[in-house]
Motif scaffolding. Structure first.
Motif, PDB file in Angstrom:
ATOM      1  N   LEU A  64       0.948  -1.194  -0.033  1.00  0.00           N
ATOM      2  CA  LEU A  64      -0.128   0.099   0.021  1.00  0.00           C
ATOM      3  C   LEU A  64       1.164   1.318   0.170  1.00  0.00           C
ATOM      4  CD1 LEU A  64      -2.980   0.136   2.269  1.00  0.00           C
ATOM      5  CD2 LEU A  64      -2.559   1.588   0.404  1.00  0.00           C
ATOM      6  N   LEU A  80     -13.108  11.834  -5.166  1.00  0.00           N
ATOM      7  CA  LEU A  80     -13.349  11.277  -3.629  1.00  0.00           C
ATOM      8  C   LEU A  80     -13.886  12.258  -2.690  1.00  0.00           C
ATOM      9  CD1 LEU A  80     -12.759   8.620  -2.359  1.00  0.00           C
ATOM     10  CD2 LEU A  80     -10.679   9.504  -1.326  1.00  0.00           C
ATOM     11  N   MET A  83     -17.679  12.778  -3.308  1.00  0.00           N
ATOM     12  CA  MET A  83     -18.360  11.667  -3.096  1.00  0.00           C
ATOM     13  C   MET A  83     -18.514  11.853  -1.767  1.00  0.00           C
ATOM     14  SD  MET A  83     -17.522   8.286  -5.167  1.00  0.00           S
ATOM     15  CE  MET A  83     -16.167   7.454  -3.998  1.00  0.00           C
ATOM     16  N   TYR A  87     -22.025  11.950   0.618  1.00  0.00           N
ATOM     17  CA  TYR A  87     -22.298  10.968   1.816  1.00  0.00           C
ATOM     18  C   TYR A  87     -22.677  11.463   3.048  1.00  0.00           C
ATOM     19  CZ  TYR A  87     -20.999   7.903   5.541  1.00  0.00           C
ATOM     20  OH  TYR A  87     -20.797   7.147   6.547  1.00  0.00           O
TER      21      TYR A  87
ATOM     22  N   ARG B  21     -22.808   3.337   5.390  1.00  0.00           N
ATOM     23  CA  ARG B  21     -21.310   3.432   5.425  1.00  0.00           C
ATOM     24  C   ARG B  21     -20.606   2.370   4.296  1.00  0.00           C
ATOM     25  NH1 ARG B  21     -17.597   3.223  10.844  1.00  0.00           N
ATOM     26  NH2 ARG B  21     -15.723   3.494   9.802  1.00  0.00           N
ATOM     27  N   TYR B  24     -20.876   3.458   0.717  1.00  0.00           N
ATOM     28  CA  TYR B  24     -19.816   4.589   0.496  1.00  0.00           C
ATOM     29  C   TYR B  24     -18.490   3.753   0.291  1.00  0.00           C
ATOM     30  CZ  TYR B  24     -16.457   8.217   1.118  1.00  0.00           C
ATOM     31  OH  TYR B  24     -15.528   9.148   1.250  1.00  0.00           O
ATOM     32  N   LEU B  25     -18.135   2.899   1.102  1.00  0.00           N
ATOM     33  CA  LEU B  25     -16.882   2.292   0.888  1.00  0.00           C
ATOM     34  C   LEU B  25     -16.856   1.448  -0.364  1.00  0.00           C
ATOM     35  CD1 LEU B  25     -16.106   0.900   4.671  1.00  0.00           C
ATOM     36  CD2 LEU B  25     -14.763   2.425   3.156  1.00  0.00           C
ATOM     37  N   GLN B  27     -18.408   2.224  -3.165  1.00  0.00           N
ATOM     38  CA  GLN B  27     -18.199   3.322  -4.104  1.00  0.00           C
ATOM     39  C   GLN B  27     -16.682   3.648  -4.107  1.00  0.00           C
ATOM     40  OE1 GLN B  27     -20.972   6.613  -4.075  1.00  0.00           O
ATOM     41  NE2 GLN B  27     -22.594   5.236  -3.739  1.00  0.00           N
ATOM     42  N   ALA B  28     -16.206   4.028  -3.109  1.00  0.00           N
ATOM     43  CA  ALA B  28     -14.611   4.457  -3.041  1.00  0.00           C
ATOM     44  C   ALA B  28     -13.891   3.389  -3.516  1.00  0.00           C
ATOM     45  CB  ALA B  28     -14.207   4.789  -1.439  1.00  0.00           C
ATOM     46  N   PHE B  31     -13.798   3.866  -7.107  1.00  0.00           N
ATOM     47  CA  PHE B  31     -13.336   5.087  -7.509  1.00  0.00           C
ATOM     48  C   PHE B  31     -11.549   4.811  -7.823  1.00  0.00           C
ATOM     49  CE2 PHE B  31     -10.340   7.995  -5.284  1.00  0.00           C
ATOM     50  CZ  PHE B  31     -10.058   9.083  -6.304  1.00  0.00           C
ATOM     51  N   MET B  35      -8.875   5.261 -11.326  1.00  0.00           N
ATOM     52  CA  MET B  35      -7.734   6.246 -11.095  1.00  0.00           C
ATOM     53  C   MET B  35      -6.884   6.100 -12.213  1.00  0.00           C
ATOM     54  SD  MET B  35      -7.050   6.869  -7.049  1.00  0.00           S
ATOM     55  CE  MET B  35      -5.482   7.639  -7.507  1.00  0.00           C
ATOM     56  N   LEU B  42      -5.238   0.493  -3.129  1.00  0.00           N
ATOM     57  CA  LEU B  42      -6.097   1.231  -2.271  1.00  0.00           C
ATOM     58  C   LEU B  42      -7.306   0.769  -2.316  1.00  0.00           C
ATOM     59  CD1 LEU B  42      -6.192   3.889  -0.919  1.00  0.00           C
ATOM     60  CD2 LEU B  42      -6.480   4.972  -2.935  1.00  0.00           C
ATOM     61  N   LYS B  44      -8.138  -2.349  -2.756  1.00  0.00           N
ATOM     62  CA  LYS B  44      -8.062  -3.666  -1.800  1.00  0.00           C
ATOM     63  C   LYS B  44      -8.298  -3.147  -0.454  1.00  0.00           C
ATOM     64  CE  LYS B  44      -4.919  -6.672  -4.435  1.00  0.00           C
ATOM     65  NZ  LYS B  44      -3.600  -7.248  -4.296  1.00  0.00           N
ATOM     66  N   TYR B  45      -7.680  -1.988   0.057  1.00  0.00           N
ATOM     67  CA  TYR B  45      -7.860  -1.392   1.383  1.00  0.00           C
ATOM     68  C   TYR B  45      -9.314  -1.180   1.805  1.00  0.00           C
ATOM     69  CZ  TYR B  45      -7.686   1.994   5.063  1.00  0.00           C
ATOM     70  OH  TYR B  45      -8.148   2.566   6.385  1.00  0.00           O
ATOM     71  N   TYR B  46     -10.128  -0.539   0.904  1.00  0.00           N
ATOM     72  CA  TYR B  46     -11.393  -0.302   1.037  1.00  0.00           C
ATOM     73  C   TYR B  46     -12.292  -1.546   0.990  1.00  0.00           C
ATOM     74  CZ  TYR B  46     -10.292   4.565   0.156  1.00  0.00           C
ATOM     75  OH  TYR B  46      -9.571   6.066   0.205  1.00  0.00           O
TER      76      TYR B  46
END
Lengths: 197, 132
Positions: A64, A80, A83, A87, B21, B24-25, B27-28, B31, B35, B42, B44-46
């Motif tokens: 990461l 982001l 968004m 939210y 929540r 939202y995660l 959708q993130a 995103f 990119m 990133l 994977k983290y979400y």
């Protein structure tokens, strides 16, 4: 490489070609070279199946870190931020209300997700960390990772520092000492002596 | 994107903030893949935080959402971008292989069978989260 004597050439050939021979075994085999044949082919045939192993947590974190340093552009994280504001607006204004209760807002910001929020450091033990501003990308138990306006990535410890989030009319201050919890476990945790806003 | 369905008789939805929540995660994570260049770690983290958040609060993910996450490495699977999906085999089946780690899952291709969540008689009522 090639020597006139026939025997030494054979010796060298065996030394080079046969893999993984210890010195004792080599001597034995050289003595009875003319009596016994030597297998030059590898005996193993066919692949051995390997079981897949999951990456360790430390390796995941290192990946990461490497990925984040490659694209640390502030402008790229614009969608982001957009968004996140949608939210938060959805969570705050329930049922078409325009005004917000202050007590409701406290509970909302405690349990809301903070990835993508614009944050600034007000006070901290480290003097050079003060007045840094940026958007949160990742959040761990003791750290915020932030993309700053100068296109760099910074790690900011939560302990001994005070943060501030500004959203439309609201200004929320977060005390980092009480905030040291993983983001996935924050919903179930109960807080004591805690005053945001 | 995340589907919110309440099976209670009333219009009130329990654990509403959790569903918002999770949405939202999810959708993130989409995103992060869009990119330039693609940021797999990133996203994977979400998805990993989304999985653990659902586990802690005892909320089940919808199977259509669950099938877009790799079981092994938590990568978000989008056919053509991060995974490949092919139809093959004697009893016909779709094979979805992750391009990050190479694990694959098979789903039977049967027209008559349906998921339990897709059948209309099993859905009591649909609750929308954002009434504004």
């Amino acid at each position: 490489m090639e020597e006139p004597k026939g025997l030494s050439f054979v010796e060298q050939f065996v030394k080079e070609k046969v893999p993984d021979l210890s010195e004792k075994k080599l001597e034995k085999q050289l003595v009875n070279l003319y009596q016994k044949p030597i297998l030059l082919l590898c005996e193993k045939s066919g692949k051995v199946k390997k079981k897949k192993q999951k990456k360790s947590l430390r390796q995941c974190k290192a990946d990461l870190k490497r990925a984040l340093t490659q694209n640390s552009n502030y402008a790229e994280y614009e969608p982001l931020r957009k968004m996140w504001s949608e939210y938060i607006r959805e969570v705050l204004y329930v049922g078409g209300k325009k005004q917000v209760d202050m007590k409701m807002a406290q509970e909302v910001f405690l349990k809301a997700d903070l990835h993508g929020a614009v944050i600034s450091v007000v006070l901290s033990n480290c003097k050079h960390l003060e007045k840094t501003k940026g958007t949160i990308i990742t959040e761990s138990k003791n750290m915020f990772q932030i993309v700053t306006l100068k296109n760099t990535i910074r790690n900011i410890p939560k302990k001994n520092s005070v943060f501030e989030i500004i959203f439309e009319n609201l200004r929320v201050t977060i005390f980092g000492d009480q905030f040291c919890i993983k983001p996935s476990q924050r919903l179930t945790k109960k807080f004591k002596n805690y005053i945001p806003v | 994107m995340g589907k919110k369905k309440g099976n209670q008789s009333g219009a009130h939805l329990q654990k509403k903030d959790v569903y918002q929540r999770l949405n939202y995660l999810y959708q993130a994570a989409h995103f992060a893949i869009s990119m330039q260049p693609m940021n797999k770690e990133l996203s994977k983290y979400y998805t990993r935080t989304m999985k653990t958040l659902a586990q802690k609060n005892v909320v089940r993910l919808h199977p259509h959402v669950k099938r877009t996450i790799c079981k092994h490495c938590d990568l978000l699977l989008i056919p053509g971008v991060t995974c490949t999906s092919r139809n093959k085999g004697k009893p016909k089946q779709t094979v979805v292989t992750c391009q990050g780690c190479g694990t694959f899952r098979r789903y039977l291709l049967n027209i008559d069978s349906k998921l339990w969540h897709d059948k209309p008689e099993n859905i009591a009522n649909v609750v929308m989260c954002n009434k504004s």
